[in-house]
Design a protein around this motif. Structure first.
Motif, PDB file in Angstrom:
ATOM      1  N   ARG A  98      16.106  81.616 137.346  1.00  0.00           N
ATOM      2  CA  ARG A  98      17.331  80.655 136.224  1.00  0.00           C
ATOM      3  C   ARG A  98      16.149  80.535 134.979  1.00  0.00           C
ATOM      4  O   ARG A  98      16.837  79.733 134.015  1.00  0.00           O
ATOM      5  N   LEU A  99      14.945  79.677 134.929  1.00  0.00           N
ATOM      6  CA  LEU A  99      14.456  79.585 134.316  1.00  0.00           C
ATOM      7  C   LEU A  99      14.273  80.400 133.214  1.00  0.00           C
ATOM      8  O   LEU A  99      13.817  79.768 131.920  1.00  0.00           O
ATOM      9  N   THR A 100      14.003  81.867 133.524  1.00  0.00           N
ATOM     10  CA  THR A 100      13.416  82.633 132.300  1.00  0.00           C
ATOM     11  C   THR A 100      14.573  83.584 131.846  1.00  0.00           C
ATOM     12  O   THR A 100      14.428  84.473 130.806  1.00  0.00           O
ATOM     13  N   SER A 101      16.038  83.451 133.143  1.00  0.00           N
ATOM     14  CA  SER A 101      17.301  84.661 131.848  1.00  0.00           C
ATOM     15  C   SER A 101      17.441  83.969 131.545  1.00  0.00           C
ATOM     16  O   SER A 101      17.345  82.560 130.401  1.00  0.00           O
ATOM     17  N   VAL A 104       7.065  89.805 129.794  1.00  0.00           N
ATOM     18  CA  VAL A 104       7.264  90.978 128.854  1.00  0.00           C
ATOM     19  C   VAL A 104       7.909  89.468 127.493  1.00  0.00           C
ATOM     20  O   VAL A 104       9.372  89.580 128.009  1.00  0.00           O
ATOM     21  N   ARG A 105       7.055  89.049 126.709  1.00  0.00           N
ATOM     22  CA  ARG A 105       7.532  88.842 125.785  1.00  0.00           C
ATOM     23  C   ARG A 105       7.926  89.515 124.568  1.00  0.00           C
ATOM     24  O   ARG A 105       7.859  90.703 124.203  1.00  0.00           O
ATOM     25  N   ILE A 131       9.252  83.197 126.670  1.00  0.00           N
ATOM     26  CA  ILE A 131       8.263  82.782 127.484  1.00  0.00           C
ATOM     27  C   ILE A 131       7.527  84.210 128.421  1.00  0.00           C
ATOM     28  O   ILE A 131       7.623  85.601 128.634  1.00  0.00           O
ATOM     29  N   GLY A 132       6.844  84.504 128.249  1.00  0.00           N
ATOM     30  CA  GLY A 132       5.473  85.064 128.319  1.00  0.00           C
ATOM     31  C   GLY A 132       3.919  84.592 129.668  1.00  0.00           C
ATOM     32  O   GLY A 132       3.985  85.430 130.136  1.00  0.00           O
ATOM     33  N   PRO A 139      11.468  93.547 127.647  1.00  0.00           N
ATOM     34  CA  PRO A 139      11.504  92.323 127.619  1.00  0.00           C
ATOM     35  C   PRO A 139      11.940  91.216 128.909  1.00  0.00           C
ATOM     36  O   PRO A 139      12.833  91.597 129.120  1.00  0.00           O
ATOM     37  N   GLY A 140      11.028  90.299 128.891  1.00  0.00           N
ATOM     38  CA  GLY A 140      11.674  89.219 130.031  1.00  0.00           C
ATOM     39  C   GLY A 140      11.513  89.508 131.530  1.00  0.00           C
ATOM     40  O   GLY A 140      11.633  89.342 132.622  1.00  0.00           O
TER      41      GLY A 140
END
Lengths: 83, 156, 156, 83
Positions: free
Chosen positions: B18-21, C36-37, B26-27, C93-94
């Motif tokens: 949920r945080l990164t979707s 991956v940014r 975000i690396g 990415p992601g």
């Protein structure tokens, strides 16, 4: 005004919360502590001078010289141990 | 920015997803999960075995305190996303207590902010631990090490 | 202690559950997930947008290098459990690249060892990144900051 | 002995790996580098003096003065950029 107690203070006082009506000369958290000590042996023990506890007024941590004017809820609790 | 205080367990994988979707900036994601240990080890001293831990908190104040800490982390570091989930109620050894996750373009900021959040929530969020041991119940005292850890972050 | 190098994605929740299951001595789990940014941001300089990242590695040497780094962390800190999962192949990415998770009785040791592992694997494990950008392919150069970060841990 | 190249070095050399038979006077990694440079323009460019690359003998990173005796596989690669 509502006074709440947490953790071991709740057990020592014997109450989770109570409604109090303050005399006119109780205007700070520190004065409230001194006044509450007279209510019972449990209060006296939980709120004893030198005991490690903190206070919050309306859910914000405050120092003992904080004013009570306008406060709806004062809480007393031992140091936090979360995480 | 999300803060949750709940009795039920949380799903770490789902929280991080949920945080990164939908955030491709975000690396690095630094995460801390606190768990109930069976033995209370502190400063090298093994205490009683713990059968259970009961976490009491101050509803309303807890959420406000965690949100303040989270906002402070966002002021100090360039963060893209944070989540704090803290449980209360009765927990047993091996159970999860707390999740702190921080996403940032840079791993250094993510690690620092995550440590900061863990240190601060231990000293600034109104939680209290009651241990259930074979010798009876015992309230956990505040830990001097926690205060020292939190003091690292005080702005001079 | 587990090291895996794989093309497929990993399930963070499942990896952490495996790490902590049947170990009641873990009080803190420090975790890093590298992603991956979309924008390659380095030293404040925004580079091209990244369409994809292809990770090449040196099979056999990679696993050995990661196991050595992991063993070094166990020598330096009192750790109960560690896992390193690093992906190779084409990522977008992601996508998750790497997972480093460390369980210890103490959160300080878990955080330090996790940062150490991330710093060291960036400079000591044979991986190379090829960026696919709108302007064409570009090999990622080694990052001076990574060397500095890894140098923090050199024993004097 | 097998020689392997990774990342951009593989593309510049034009080979992922090759089998070589060393002359008797090539006994260290550094001597191998100098010897390989003569094999093609790609080799010369990838292994040029001053280029930033490292080496491994049998999958362990080594300095350029490392001996080759007994080595089965030598690899050359740019600085690592994982994580």
């Amino acid at each position: 005004m509502k006074v709440r107690y947490f953790a071991w203070m709740k057990r020592t006082v014997g109450l989770a919360e109570e409604e109090v009506t303050l005399p006119a000369d109780v205007t700070t958290v520190g004065e409230l502590v001194a006044w509450l000590r007279q209510r019972s042996g449990g209060h006296a023990e939980a709120l004893a001078e030198g005991a490690a506890f903190g206070a919050a007024v309306d859910k914000r941590t405050v120092p003992f010289d904080a004013k009570l004017a306008g406060a709806q809820e004062v809480a007393f609790f031992p140091p936090f141990t979360g995480g | 920015m999300t803060v949750r205080v709940q009795e039920s367990d949380f799903d770490v994988g789902a929280e991080l997803d949920r945080l990164t979707s939908s955030n491709r900036r975000i690396g690095g994601l630094a995460v801390f999960v606190g768990l109930v240990r069976e033995l209370h080890v502190r400063e090298g001293y093994h205490r009683d075995r713990i059968d259970a831990l009961t976490l009491e908190h101050y509803p309303g104040m807890t959420e406000a305190a965690l949100e303040e800490i989270e906002a402070e982390a966002h002021r100090r570091w360039p963060l893209e996303a944070t989540v704090i989930v803290h449980r209360y109620g009765r927990l047993e050894p091996g159970d999860r207590i707390v999740l702190v996750a921080v996403g940032s373009p840079h791993r250094e900021a993510a690690f620092e902010a995550c440590e900061f959040l863990v240190d601060w929530l231990k000293t600034k969020a109104p939680f209290w631990k009651l241990e259930d041991t074979p010798k009876g119940e015992k309230w956990v005292g505040a830990h001097a090490g926690d205060d020292r850890a939190a003091a690292r972050w005080v702005k001079k």
